[in-house]
Design a protein around this motif. Structure first.
Motif, short mmCIF file in Angstrom:
data_model
loop_
_atom_site.label_atom_id
_atom_site.label_comp_id
_atom_site.label_asym_id
_atom_site.label_seq_id
_atom_site.Cartn_x
_atom_site.Cartn_y
_atom_site.Cartn_z
N LYS A 1 0.83 -1.21 0.00
CA LYS A 1 0.00 0.00 0.00
C LYS A 1 0.86 1.25 0.00
O LYS A 1 0.62 2.20 -0.77
N GLN A 2 1.90 1.25 0.84
CA GLN A 2 2.78 2.42 0.92
C GLN A 2 3.50 2.66 -0.40
O GLN A 2 3.55 3.79 -0.91
N GLN A 3 4.05 1.59 -0.97
CA GLN A 3 4.79 1.74 -2.23
C GLN A 3 3.86 2.15 -3.37
O GLN A 3 4.25 2.94 -4.24
N THR A 4 2.63 1.63 -3.36
CA THR A 4 1.68 2.00 -4.40
C THR A 4 1.37 3.49 -4.35
O THR A 4 1.33 4.17 -5.38
N TRP A 5 1.14 4.02 -3.16
CA TRP A 5 0.87 5.45 -3.03
C TRP A 5 2.06 6.29 -3.47
O TRP A 5 1.90 7.31 -4.16
N LEU A 6 3.27 5.85 -3.10
CA LEU A 6 4.47 6.59 -3.50
C LEU A 6 4.65 6.60 -5.01
O LEU A 6 4.90 7.65 -5.63
N LEU B 86 -0.77 10.03 -10.51
CA LEU B 86 -2.01 9.27 -10.55
C LEU B 86 -2.44 8.91 -9.14
O LEU B 86 -1.66 9.01 -8.19
N SER B 87 -3.67 8.51 -8.99
CA SER B 87 -4.10 7.88 -7.74
C SER B 87 -3.89 6.38 -7.90
O SER B 87 -3.80 5.87 -9.03
N PRO B 88 -3.80 5.63 -6.79
CA PRO B 88 -3.66 4.17 -6.92
C PRO B 88 -4.76 3.54 -7.76
O PRO B 88 -4.50 2.63 -8.56
N THR B 89 -6.00 4.03 -7.60
CA THR B 89 -7.11 3.47 -8.38
C THR B 89 -6.94 3.75 -9.86
O THR B 89 -7.17 2.88 -10.72
N ALA C 211 -3.55 -0.26 -15.62
CA ALA C 211 -2.93 -1.58 -15.70
C ALA C 211 -3.91 -2.63 -16.21
O ALA C 211 -3.56 -3.50 -17.01
N ALA C 212 -5.16 -2.55 -15.74
CA ALA C 212 -6.18 -3.51 -16.19
C ALA C 212 -6.47 -3.36 -17.67
O ALA C 212 -6.58 -4.36 -18.41
N LEU C 213 -6.59 -2.13 -18.14
CA LEU C 213 -6.87 -1.90 -19.56
C LEU C 213 -5.68 -2.33 -20.42
O LEU C 213 -5.86 -2.84 -21.53
N ALA C 214 -4.46 -2.14 -19.89
CA ALA C 214 -3.28 -2.56 -20.64
C ALA C 214 -3.21 -4.08 -20.75
O ALA C 214 -2.80 -4.63 -21.77
N GLY C 215 -3.64 -4.77 -19.70
CA GLY C 215 -3.55 -6.22 -19.70
C GLY C 215 -4.67 -6.92 -20.42
O GLY C 215 -4.49 -8.02 -20.95
N ALA D 51 2.61 1.98 -14.42
CA ALA D 51 1.72 1.54 -13.35
C ALA D 51 1.82 0.03 -13.12
O ALA D 51 1.76 -0.44 -11.98
N ARG D 52 1.98 -0.72 -14.18
CA ARG D 52 2.08 -2.17 -14.04
C ARG D 52 3.37 -2.58 -13.36
O ARG D 52 3.50 -3.69 -12.85
N ALA D 53 4.35 -1.68 -13.34
CA ALA D 53 5.64 -1.98 -12.72
C ALA D 53 5.68 -1.63 -11.24
O ALA D 53 6.66 -1.91 -10.56
#
Length: 218
Positions: free
Chosen positions: A31-36, A43-46, A52-56, A116-118
Motif C-alpha cells: 500500500k505504501q509503495q503504491t501510493w508513493l 495518478l491515484s492508486p485506483t 494496468a487492467a486496460l493494458a492487460g 503503473a504495471r511496474a
C-alpha cells in the motif's frame, strides 16, 4: 528478584497467525509503495489499477473494471473521468450494448500503464531472496489462499489456472503432471499462473472437482 520466565516456542502465537501477520505487513508495504509510485506518476492508486487492467485486457466497460478490481461503480466512474480528462483513457460506444461505453487506453495511456504495471516490482526483489524450492512452495500457498478467498466471495474472481475450465490436474506422470487444454501442453506446479489472460472460469462443479484432484493426488 526472580527472573521472568520467557515463553516457550509452543506458547507463542500459532504458526497460521504469524503467517497472517506477515502477510499483513506485506500488504502495508504494498500500500505504501503504491501510493508513493502513484504520486510520482501523477495518478491515484485506483487510476493506476485501471490503466494496468486496460493494458492487460484491452477495452473494458466500467462494470468489467468494477468486478475485476473489486471497486464500486461510482469509484470507477470518478477515476475514469479523471483519466479521460488527462488524455489517458477514451470512451467509445460498446457494439454489444448501445447504452454502454468501452474504455480503452490512448497512446499516452499505454505509456503510463506500463509504469503503473511496474509498481509491484519491488516485491520481486524480495521474492528473489528465496531459493527456487522455497518459491515453488510459496506459490502453492498463495494459490490456496487466493482460491479460498475467491470461493468465499471475499475477493473477485482471479484468473488462476486452478479455477480455469482449461485446467486438467494430475493427468500426466513426471515433473509436469498437469495439462492446459487451451495450449494443449503439460505443465508443472511451478508453471501455474495466478493471472492468465486466457483464463475462462470453470463452472462451480468443475472447479470443485478439479481442486479436489489437484490437492489430493500425489
Amino acid at each position: 528478584m526472580a527472573r521472568r520466565r520467557l515463553p516457550s516456542f509452543e506458547e507463542t502465537s500459532p504458526l497460521g497467525e504469524r503467517i497472517a501477520t506477515g502477510l499483513h505487513k506485506l500488504g502495508l508495504a504494498m500500500k505504501q509503495q503504491t501510493w508513493l509510485k502513484a504520486a510520482e506518476d501523477g495518478l491515484s492508486p485506483t487510476q493506476g489499477q485501471i490503466l494496468a487492467a486496460l493494458a492487460g485486457e484491452g477495452a473494458l466497460t466500467g462494470t468489467d473494471l468494477s468486478k475485476r478490481l473489486a471497486l464500486t461503480l461510482p469509484t470507477i466512474s470518478d477515476s475514469v473521468k479523471a483519466l479521460v480528462e488527462k488524455g489517458l483513457v477514451l470512451r467509445r460506444s460498446d457494439p454489444r450494448h448501445p447504452r454502454a461505453s468501452l474504455l480503452e487506453l490512448t497512446a499516452s495511456g499505454r505509456a503510463r500503464a506500463a509504469s503503473a504495471r511496474a509498481w509491484p516490482e519491488f516485491l520481486a526483489v524480495a521474492v528473489d531472496t528465496m531459493s527456487e524450492a522455497e518459491q515453488e512452495v510459496f506459490l502453492s500457498g498463495l494459490i490456496k489462499m487466493i482460491r479460498a478467498l475467491q470461493e468465499s466471495g471475499q475477493i473477485p474472481t482471479n484468473r488462476m489456472c486452478v479455477t480455469c475450465t482449461h485446467f486438467r490436474p494430475h493427468v500426466h506422470e513426471g515433473e509436469a503432471p498437469h495439462h492446459c487444454a487451451y495450449v494443449d501442453a503439460a505443465m508443472a506446479d511451478r508453471s501455474l499462473r495466478i493471472d492468465c489472460p486466457e483464463h475462462l472460469e470453470a463452472p462451480a462443479a468443475q472447479r470443485a472437482a478439479a481442486w479436489e484432484r489437484f490437492v489430493n493426488t500425489s
